[in-house]
Design an enzyme around this catalytic site. Structure first.
Site, short mmCIF file in Angstrom:
data_model
loop_
_atom_site.label_atom_id
_atom_site.label_comp_id
_atom_site.label_asym_id
_atom_site.label_seq_id
_atom_site.Cartn_x
_atom_site.Cartn_y
_atom_site.Cartn_z
N ARG A 51 -25.25 22.28 -23.06
CA ARG A 51 -25.27 22.02 -21.62
C ARG A 51 -25.24 20.54 -21.25
NH1 ARG A 51 -26.76 26.63 -22.45
NH2 ARG A 51 -27.64 25.61 -24.25
N THR A 52 -26.13 19.77 -21.84
CA THR A 52 -26.29 18.39 -21.35
C THR A 52 -25.02 17.59 -21.65
OG1 THR A 52 -28.61 18.65 -21.85
CG2 THR A 52 -27.88 16.44 -21.33
N LYS A 80 -24.55 5.62 -41.63
CA LYS A 80 -24.51 4.49 -42.59
C LYS A 80 -25.70 3.57 -42.38
CE LYS A 80 -19.60 4.45 -41.68
NZ LYS A 80 -18.68 3.64 -40.87
N ARG A 101 -28.67 11.25 -26.19
CA ARG A 101 -29.74 12.15 -26.66
C ARG A 101 -30.11 11.74 -28.08
NH1 ARG A 101 -29.86 18.62 -26.32
NH2 ARG A 101 -30.39 18.00 -24.20
N HIS A 129 -36.82 14.82 -20.59
CA HIS A 129 -35.42 15.24 -20.40
C HIS A 129 -35.13 15.12 -18.91
CE1 HIS A 129 -31.65 17.13 -20.78
NE2 HIS A 129 -31.96 18.20 -21.50
N1 CP Z 1 -30.94 22.44 -21.34
C1 CP Z 1 -30.48 21.70 -22.35
O1 CP Z 1 -30.86 20.55 -22.56
O2 CP Z 1 -29.52 22.34 -23.12
P1 CP Z 1 -28.75 21.67 -24.32
O3 CP Z 1 -29.75 21.41 -25.42
O4 CP Z 1 -27.70 22.69 -24.72
O5 CP Z 1 -28.15 20.38 -23.85
#
Ligand code: CP
Length: 303
Positions: A51-52, A80, A101, A129
């Site tokens: 999703r993100t 590396k 991320r 998040h």
């Molecule tokens: N909700 C969410 O962060 O989903 P993903 O881990 O798929 O990005």
């Protein structure tokens, strides 16, 4: 230049502006189709995501911009031994904005200190998040018309679930919110969060049985047990199916209670709940694109 590390980086009035923009994008997409012509977003994902990452990529593409990046640390020079600080200095030469991320808490913050472009924390370890929180708030505001005066149940892995931590931090700024934390003993919300709620005089309860509190809730935020953050498989296997939301439990809920979930789902919501009009988790994923479009425009000062 502005980054987004935590939902608290925006004041509530800035969030209102961001959500108004997201709703305008939702209703008038053509108006924004070239807003980011010539701009490039880098998506640097050291941890898996559907999703993100893809909603950021969809958001930038829908704004007329383009996207570069990696979806796996092993396909980048991190494999590396390159540091996040060096990587972001290089990415700053290639892109106008970066969503990162990382499995290490604080890594996007380190990146933001070296970056020459806006950096967005797209999830750091079990910490925060913020763009999921923006998604959650936009979903609630759009479907309920308000961000105050409700009782919200958060259920499942409240220890490792970073979306839960970010959402609580964001909701405490709104009036008359009561939290009900529903988890097994081992997955309780961290002490620093309950301490913060006590300091701010914000009401909360901690319970184990979901059924007992269902009738009270205006919103139920379900979460997956975070397998990747467990130290042993045995504990994960014991706890993974502790909660399963099914039609029988939904019968106990208010007619207008919303069910939210950041997704991915494993077993914690039965697929039979998907057709219940109160199930809002796939709508929530769609709102994630609009709010990320609004965020990109805001951080690039194009709004
Ligand atoms: N909700 C969410 O962060 O989903 P993903 O881990 O798929 O990005």
């Amino acid at each position: 230049m502005r980054h987004l590390m935590s939902p608290l980086d925006f004041t509530t009035s800035e969030l209102d502006k961001l959500f108004d923009l997201a709703n305008d994008i939702e209703h008038n997409p053509a108006k924004y189709a070239h807003a980011c012509d010539g701009k490039i977003m880098a998506t640097c994902f050291y941890e898996p995501s559907t999703r993100t990452r893809l909603s950021f990529e969809s958001a930038m593409t829908r704004l007329g911009g383009s996207v570069i990046g990696f979806s796996d640390a092993n396909s980048s020079s991190a494999a590396k031994g390159e540091s996040v600080s060096d990587t972001i200095r290089v990415i700053s030469c290639y892109a106008d904005i970066c969503a990162m991320r990382h499995f290490k808490e604080g890594a996007p913050m380190v990146a933001s200190e070296k970056a020459e472009i806006p950096v967005i924390n797209a999830g750091d370890g079990g910490h925060q998040h913020p763009t999921q929180t923006l998604t959650d708030l936009l979903t609630i505001r759009s479907l309920k018309g308000r961000l105050n005066n409700f009782t919200i149940g958060l259920c499942g892995d409240l220890k490792f679930g970073r979306t839960v931590h970010s959402l609580i931090n964001a909701l405490v700024r709104y009036d008359n919110i009561k939290f009900i934390f529903i988890s097994p003993e081992e997955l309780k919300v961290p002490d620093y969060i309950t301490e913060m709620l006590k300091e701010k005089n914000i009401p909360y309860e901690e319970v184990i049985r979901l059924e007992n509190v269902m009738p009270e809730l205006d919103m139920l935020y379900m979460t997956r047990v975070q397998k990747e953050r467990f130290f042993n498989e045995e504990d994960y296997m014991r706890l993974k199916d502790f909660y399963i939301l099914d039609p029988a439990k939904m019968e106990l809920a208010k007619d207008d209670m919303l069910v939210l979930h950041p997704l991915p789902r494993v077993n914690e919501i039965s697929v039979e709940v998907d057709n219940d009009p109160r199930a809002a988790y796939f709508k929530q994923a769609r709102y994630g694109v609009y709010v990320r479009m609004a965020l990109i425009l805001t951080l690039l000062e194009l709004a």
